[in-house]
Design a protein around this motif. Structure first.
Motif, PDB file in Angstrom:
ATOM      1  N   ALA A   4      26.945 -12.323 -19.203  1.00 52.54           N
ATOM      2  CA  ALA A   4      27.598 -13.175 -18.212  1.00 52.54           C
ATOM      3  C   ALA A   4      27.764 -12.441 -16.893  1.00 52.54           C
ATOM      4  N   GLY A   5      28.033 -11.145 -16.979  1.00 53.27           N
ATOM      5  CA  GLY A   5      28.207 -10.348 -15.771  1.00 53.27           C
ATOM      6  C   GLY A   5      26.918  -9.823 -15.193  1.00 53.27           C
ATOM      7  N   GLY A   6      25.802 -10.042 -15.916  1.00 48.90           N
ATOM      8  CA  GLY A   6      24.496  -9.646 -15.397  1.00 48.90           C
ATOM      9  C   GLY A   6      24.287  -8.153 -15.325  1.00 48.90           C
ATOM     10  N   ALA A   7      24.767  -7.405 -16.348  1.00 44.95           N
ATOM     11  CA  ALA A   7      24.588  -5.956 -16.335  1.00 44.95           C
ATOM     12  C   ALA A   7      24.547  -5.428 -17.760  1.00 44.95           C
ATOM     13  N   GLY A   8      23.844  -4.334 -17.946  1.00 43.11           N
ATOM     14  CA  GLY A   8      23.774  -3.692 -19.250  1.00 43.11           C
ATOM     15  C   GLY A   8      23.312  -2.262 -19.105  1.00 43.11           C
ATOM     16  N   LEU A   9      23.615  -1.453 -20.114  1.00 42.53           N
ATOM     17  CA  LEU A   9      23.193  -0.053 -20.122  1.00 42.53           C
ATOM     18  C   LEU A   9      22.602   0.271 -21.487  1.00 42.53           C
ATOM     19  N   THR A  10      21.342   0.694 -21.470  1.00 43.23           N
ATOM     20  CA  THR A  10      20.648   1.128 -22.672  1.00 43.23           C
ATOM     21  C   THR A  10      20.562   2.644 -22.651  1.00 43.23           C
ATOM     22  N   VAL A  11      20.939   3.287 -23.758  1.00 38.94           N
ATOM     23  CA  VAL A  11      20.813   4.738 -23.879  1.00 38.94           C
ATOM     24  C   VAL A  11      19.783   5.018 -24.966  1.00 38.94           C
ATOM     25  N   ALA A  12      18.628   5.528 -24.551  1.00 40.29           N
ATOM     26  CA  ALA A  12      17.565   5.885 -25.483  1.00 40.29           C
ATOM     27  C   ALA A  12      17.713   7.343 -25.877  1.00 40.29           C
ATOM     28  N   ASN A  13      17.108   7.699 -27.001  1.00 37.27           N
ATOM     29  CA  ASN A  13      17.238   9.067 -27.506  1.00 37.27           C
ATOM     30  C   ASN A  13      15.974   9.482 -28.224  1.00 37.27           C
ATOM     31  N   LEU A  14      15.854  10.776 -28.483  1.00 36.16           N
ATOM     32  CA  LEU A  14      14.795  11.309 -29.327  1.00 36.16           C
ATOM     33  C   LEU A  14      15.443  11.998 -30.520  1.00 36.16           C
ATOM     34  N   GLY A  15      15.493  11.299 -31.649  1.00 34.54           N
ATOM     35  CA  GLY A  15      15.993  11.894 -32.879  1.00 34.54           C
ATOM     36  C   GLY A  15      17.487  12.102 -32.934  1.00 34.54           C
ATOM     37  N   LEU A  16      18.246  11.351 -32.145  1.00 31.56           N
ATOM     38  CA  LEU A  16      19.713  11.394 -32.202  1.00 31.56           C
ATOM     39  C   LEU A  16      20.172  10.089 -32.847  1.00 31.56           C
ATOM     40  N   ASN A  17      20.319  10.091 -34.154  1.00 26.47           N
ATOM     41  CA  ASN A  17      20.453   8.849 -34.906  1.00 26.47           C
ATOM     42  C   ASN A  17      21.871   8.334 -35.054  1.00 26.47           C
ATOM     43  N   GLU A  18      22.849   9.004 -34.441  1.00 26.03           N
ATOM     44  CA  GLU A  18      24.229   8.560 -34.590  1.00 26.03           C
ATOM     45  C   GLU A  18      24.851   8.254 -33.232  1.00 26.03           C
ATOM     46  N   TYR A  19      25.573   7.149 -33.166  1.00 33.57           N
ATOM     47  CA  TYR A  19      26.285   6.753 -31.955  1.00 33.57           C
ATOM     48  C   TYR A  19      27.577   6.068 -32.347  1.00 33.57           C
ATOM     49  N   GLU A  20      28.414   5.852 -31.366  1.00 32.71           N
ATOM     50  CA  GLU A  20      29.615   5.040 -31.547  1.00 32.71           C
ATOM     51  C   GLU A  20      29.926   4.359 -30.229  1.00 32.71           C
ATOM     52  N   VAL A  21      30.246   3.083 -30.263  1.00 30.39           N
ATOM     53  CA  VAL A  21      30.785   2.387 -29.102  1.00 30.39           C
ATOM     54  C   VAL A  21      32.306   2.496 -29.218  1.00 30.39           C
ATOM     55  N   LEU A  22      32.882   3.295 -28.346  1.00 30.89           N
ATOM     56  CA  LEU A  22      34.293   3.641 -28.477  1.00 30.89           C
ATOM     57  C   LEU A  22      35.193   2.462 -28.123  1.00 30.89           C
ATOM     58  N   ARG A  23      36.302   2.382 -28.829  1.00 25.44           N
ATOM     59  CA  ARG A  23      37.318   1.369 -28.551  1.00 25.44           C
ATOM     60  C   ARG A  23      38.343   1.983 -27.591  1.00 25.44           C
ATOM     61  N   ASP A  24      37.851   2.343 -26.405  1.00 22.75           N
ATOM     62  CA  ASP A  24      38.657   3.061 -25.424  1.00 22.75           C
ATOM     63  C   ASP A  24      38.950   2.244 -24.170  1.00 22.75           C
ATOM     64  N   GLY A  25      38.642   0.942 -24.223  1.00 20.05           N
ATOM     65  CA  GLY A  25      38.836   0.101 -23.057  1.00 20.05           C
ATOM     66  C   GLY A  25      37.703   0.168 -22.059  1.00 20.05           C
ATOM     67  N   ARG A  26      36.707   1.048 -22.322  1.00 17.04           N
ATOM     68  CA  ARG A  26      35.576   1.190 -21.402  1.00 17.04           C
ATOM     69  C   ARG A  26      34.245   0.918 -22.097  1.00 17.04           C
ATOM     70  N   ASN A  27      34.283   0.588 -23.387  1.00 21.02           N
ATOM     71  CA  ASN A  27      33.052   0.406 -24.166  1.00 21.02           C
ATOM     72  C   ASN A  27      32.089   1.571 -23.930  1.00 21.02           C
ATOM     73  N   THR A  28      32.627   2.769 -24.099  1.00 21.99           N
ATOM     74  CA  THR A  28      31.836   3.983 -23.915  1.00 21.99           C
ATOM     75  C   THR A  28      30.846   4.157 -25.052  1.00 21.99           C
ATOM     76  N   ILE A  29      29.603   4.444 -24.703  1.00 23.92           N
ATOM     77  CA  ILE A  29      28.589   4.790 -25.695  1.00 23.92           C
ATOM     78  C   ILE A  29      28.659   6.300 -25.912  1.00 23.92           C
TER      79      ILE A  29
END
Length: 927
Positions: free
Chosen positions: A743-768
């Motif tokens: 809806a806001g017309g924006a997104g951020l994709t974070v690609a990696n090489l062999g880093l198979n773990e991530y978390e979208v933090l519940r910190d109010g900023r949707n930090t990857i």
């Protein structure tokens, strides 16, 4: 008495090739097990059958030591008493690529068919969660069922099971994939050892069966009850026929049979009322549990293994196979035997206890060797194939630049047109030792080779900006097919430049040439006559020492090394990117556990040393370094708790007050036409019992996010289920994770090489948050197994790419860019010659933003070329394919690549095909 229920007892062993013991120690026990099994099958017709764990590698491993018993194995397989396949190995689902899983099924079928019938059993007894496309992969393999132990029911310490959070009404369920494919799911609700070690003595048998029958009936939807007689590395229960006879006497209302999976499935399917079954959709990741037993942090155990696996998979499926396919079209033999060997060697690292990094240190040392072996074979295939292709390219366009023009061919083996910075080493001149000069004279002549006055040209006659590095005098050798090795000395240079618009699965030719009158008139040239690195003149991407900027993006580095990223298309600014976080980890190889009450350390506000590393017209890089004091390890209490086998969520250990310096070196790079920011981090790790993550706040309004998985990009909730109590909500990814606000017309994709773990933090900023390193000191699970090498001390380098977009990563091409990031360029030096391939060429053309290209390979049985895509979207789309390779017709097939009838209404030179939502589509080309 009328029988009211049936107890199907299936003999098996779950065979982890390596885990708490090194491979060869397990191997010895396997040989002993199969010896005993064959003796039992030879001598006792009442011992009806045995299931070999769904993986044909057991046959290979046994026959490696006992080749004289092949005929005995063959006889019992033919008689249906030994059931084999469908897999080559039992792989982890989330850490192995889609194509690796396809090869696993293909090779498992090929090997099983050499002996007889393939067991069409979708077997995942201990897989650490299952990907959403599993039902479609099973259906395309002719398998209509899945047997599994994890994903919809809590599983805790030492594989104990609980009744809480069960997502299905029964142990039988319908599992539906994102494309609508459905299979019958059979959950090992009481684990795959619920019929293990059945007593023969009546009193023990009564106590055993009273409990076991009640446990099975608690979950089963029919009176057909499943009992798995075996467990991890479990020897064969030789007296099972006697134990079954005892049970028959004790329970006249129950029919006890020594069963097998096909018979059990037939009985269940006849008895089922499908309307009463629950339908579970998509991924099975135990999200409706407390979050402590998901084993998700195996995604970050021994990250170096994941990096080696990513490289090995990419080289085989995304480089070697397409190049070998193209080379075969040009007349070169396709090396099926080498591919099978390389894939098998790689897949021997894919069982969950292996690729998950959750075994003893000896296991993972051997894995490194296997990764190297597989990669060396892939690199040899790539070298042979690229030489054959480059030799067929018409480079005569460069003939006008003199006899010493040095052509090279850049090859793009991704499924999308590609622009990017590449480097290639060229031999500017060679002198073979066979010429008879002394070594001193040979060296002198090579040192005197004149490298000045050269420019890089593309096939259209344009001068290309290039950086030239003189690598000096080097020794090399050829290994001809018909001669002894041919050693030489050469003068070698390294060229770095921006290759633009190289077509998908295609190539483009360039040449490093003497400056002709035409080239001399250009304002852009390169001169490396001094022997030092030289860059052609052009506009810089640097603004001062802190800002990188191109047409699409601007990056500004702050004093603490974090940076802001401005997407100039949308105007969105992402701030505080690239902050590092360090926390303690008192868990194990399976699961992360932060010490209670600990506040995470970060580099926010920590001064960094910042300097310009590279400044050319096509790429600029800034180097950021931190010297960061962190705790040296956990405190002494962790060792005490590990020795006492304290369940990791209940541990009270803290971090040591003693500190050690951890040096971080970050290189942030931007290319001239790049729509993403490359981030390379080197960690000099001297600490134990901790985790390092990179943080990328998105500040986007989103309740869900996307992550790349096997043949799909599933949508996942940012907030876990209500049952989830683990403070950590880390999850699996393959190529990338994406947070978008459509809806806001924006997104951020974070690609990696062999880093198979991530978390979208519940910190109010949707930090990857991307896990870069996790250091632990024990295996975990059912005992104490110290793993000092899992602390991962020493230097580690990781790579990521940040790709902002306007809200839809698929349509904008952000996902395509992330997929391309996984795949290295291939470059090959060649000569000036005529050829059958144009200097800019691709064997196929297609365009579709919703389809992700997955593979191009050759089928061994038919000689057909096979191309595979998957639909990233949940809607219908159309594949329009044009082939520049002469062909008779196209056909649609499955992942098993069996030939089918031609696609109606399509010409041999191309096709148009409707692709279903989330479909994995494979097209065969008959030549």
């Amino acid at each position: 008495m009328k029988k009211t229920r049936k107890a199907h007892i299936i003999s098996h062993t779950h065979w982890d090739r390596e885990w708490y013991l090194p491979y060869e120690k397990h191997h010895v026990r396997l040989v002993q097990l199969i010896d005993a099994l064959l003796d039992k099958l030879d001598g006792d017709s009442e011992f009806r059958s045995f299931y070999l764990d769904g993986q044909t590698i057991i046959l290979e491993d046994y026959l490696q030591v006992r080749p004289e018993n092949q005929e005995r194995l063959q006889r019992h397989i033919t008689d249906g008493r030994l059931l084999i396949g469908p897999w080559y190995i039992l792989q982890d689902a989330f850490l192995t690529s889609g194509e690796a899983n396809v090869r696993n099924m293909q090779i498992g079928h090929q090997d099983a068919k050499r002996y007889g019938e393939v067991a069409k059993i979708g077997y995942f007894p201990d897989t650490f969660g299952l990907v959403g496309q599993t039902p479609q992969l099973m259906q395309q393999s002719g398998i209509t069922n899945v047997f599994f132990g994890r994903g919809v029911k809590p599983t805790g310490f030492n594989n104990t099971v609980s009744d809480d959070g069960y997502e299905s009404s029964f142990s039988e369920l319908i599992w539906e994939g994102p494309d609508g494919s459905k299979v019958l799911g059979i959950l090992f609700a009481n684990w795959y050892s619920n019929g293990n070690e059945v007593p023969v003595e009546e009193a023990e048998a009564r106590a055993f069966w009273d409990r076991k029958l009640a446990d099975a009936e608690k979950y089963a939807s029919t009176s057909e009850l499943l009992f798995m007689n075996g467990c991890d590395h479990q020897p064969v229960q030789l007296d099972l026929p006697e134990a079954i006879e005892t049970a028959r006497k004790l329970y006249p209302d129950t029919e006890f049979i020594h069963s097998n999976f096909p018979d059990y499935l037939q009985a269940v399917e006849q008895a089922l009322d499908n309307d009463s079954l629950s339908t579970v959709k998509g991924e099975l990741r135990s999200q409706r549990t407390d979050g402590w037993g998901t084993l998700v942090n195996t995604a970050s155990a021994r990250v170096y293994l994941k990096q080696m696996n990513q490289e090995g998979q990419a080289l085989l499926e995304k480089v070697a196979e397409p190049l070998a396919s193209f080379a075969h079209v040009l007349g070169k033999e396709y090396p099926h035997h080498l591919f099978t060997y390389a894939w098998k060697t790689l897949m021997q690292n894919h069982p969950h206890d292996s690729i998950c990094g959750c075994s003893v240190d000896e296991v993972h040392r051997e894995m490194v060797t296997r990764f190297d072996k597989s990669r060396h074979v892939a690199e040899s295939i790539i070298d042979d194939s690229k030489q054959a292709i480059a030799s067929a390219v018409d480079t005569s366009v460069f003939a006008s630049f003199g006899e010493d023009a040095l052509p090279l061919v850049a090859m793009n083996t991704t499924g999308w047109k590609r622009t990017g910075t590449i480097s290639v080493e060229l031999d500017a001149a060679r002198l073979y030792l066979r010429e008879g000069f002394t070594l001193e004279e040979t060296a002198r002549r090579m040192k005197e080779v004149d490298l000045s006055g050269r420019v890089l040209m593309d096939d259209q006659g344009n001068v290309v900006d290039v950086t030239v590095e003189d690598l000096g005098l080097l020794f090399g050798y050829d290994l001809p097919d018909d001669q002894f090795r041919q050693p030489y000395m050469c003068r070698r240079v390294k060229l770095t430049f921006l290759a633009e618009d190289v077509p998908a699965l295609g190539l483009r030719a360039y040449a490093w040439v003497r400056r002709s009158e035409a080239a001399a008139s250009s304002a852009v040239a390169a001169d490396s006559s001094s022997g030092a690195a030289a860059s052609s003149v052009g506009s810089s991407l640097l603004h001062g020492e802190r800002i990188l900027e191109n047409e699409w993006l601007q990056i500004e580095i702050a004093d603490d090394g974090s940076f802001s990223l401005t997407d100039k298309v949308t105007g969105r600014v992402y701030r505080d990117l690239g902050v590092y976080e360090d926390t303690g980890d008192i868990g194990n190889e399976y699961m992360y556990k932060q010490p209670e009450g600990e506040v995470a350390l970060t580099t926010k506000g920590l001064p960094a040393c910042i300097s310009v590393l590279e400044d050319t017209s096509y790429r600029a890089s800034i180097e950021i370094t931190h010297d960061w004091e962190i705790p040296v390890s956990a405190d002494a209490r962790l060792d005490e708790e590990q020795r006492a086998l304290v369940y990791y969520p209940e541990r009270k250990a803290q971090r040591s007050r003693e500190t050690v310096s951890m040096k971080l070196r970050t290189v942030v790079s931007l290319e001239r036409g790049g729509k993403g920011v490359h981030n390379e981090t080197t960690i000099d790790n001297k600490a134990k019992d901790h985790r390092v993550r990179a943080l990328f706040p998105t500040d986007l309004s989103a309740s869900v996010h996307h992550a790349d998985s096997m043949f799909e990009i599933p949508v996942r909730d940012n907030e876990p289920a209500p049952e989830w109590v683990n403070p950590s909500n880390t999850q699996h990814q393959q190529a990338f994770v994406d947070v978008s606000d459509n809806a806001g017309g924006a997104g951020l994709t974070v690609a990696n090489l062999g880093l198979n773990e991530y978390e979208v933090l519940r910190d109010g900023r949707n930090t990857i948050a991307i896990t870069l390193l996790r250091s632990v000191g024990e295996l975990g699970d059912w005992g104490l197994f110290p793993t000092p090498e899992a602390q991962c001390l020493g230097e580690h380098t990781v790579q990521m790419k940040l790709i902002p977009h306007s809200g839809d990563g698929m349509i904008t091409g952000a996902y395509a860019e992330a997929y391309q990031f996984q795949i290295p360029w291939t470059v090959c030096q060649t000569g000036v010659h005529n050829g059958v391939i144009a200097p800019t060429y691709a064997p196929f053309q297609w365009e579709n933003t919703e389809l992700a290209f997955s593979s191009l390979k050759m089928n061994e049985a038919t000689g057909d070329l096979l191309l595979r895509w998957y639909n990233m979207s949940g809607k219908h789309t159309e594949l329009t394919l044009i082939s520049n390779i002469p062909s008779q017709y196209f056909y649609k097939t499955t992942i098993l690549e069996e030939p089918q009838e031609p696609i109606a209404g399509n010409a041999a030179g191309g096709l148009s095909l409707l692709v279903q939502p989330s479909e994995i589509v494979t097209i065969g080309l008959r030549r």
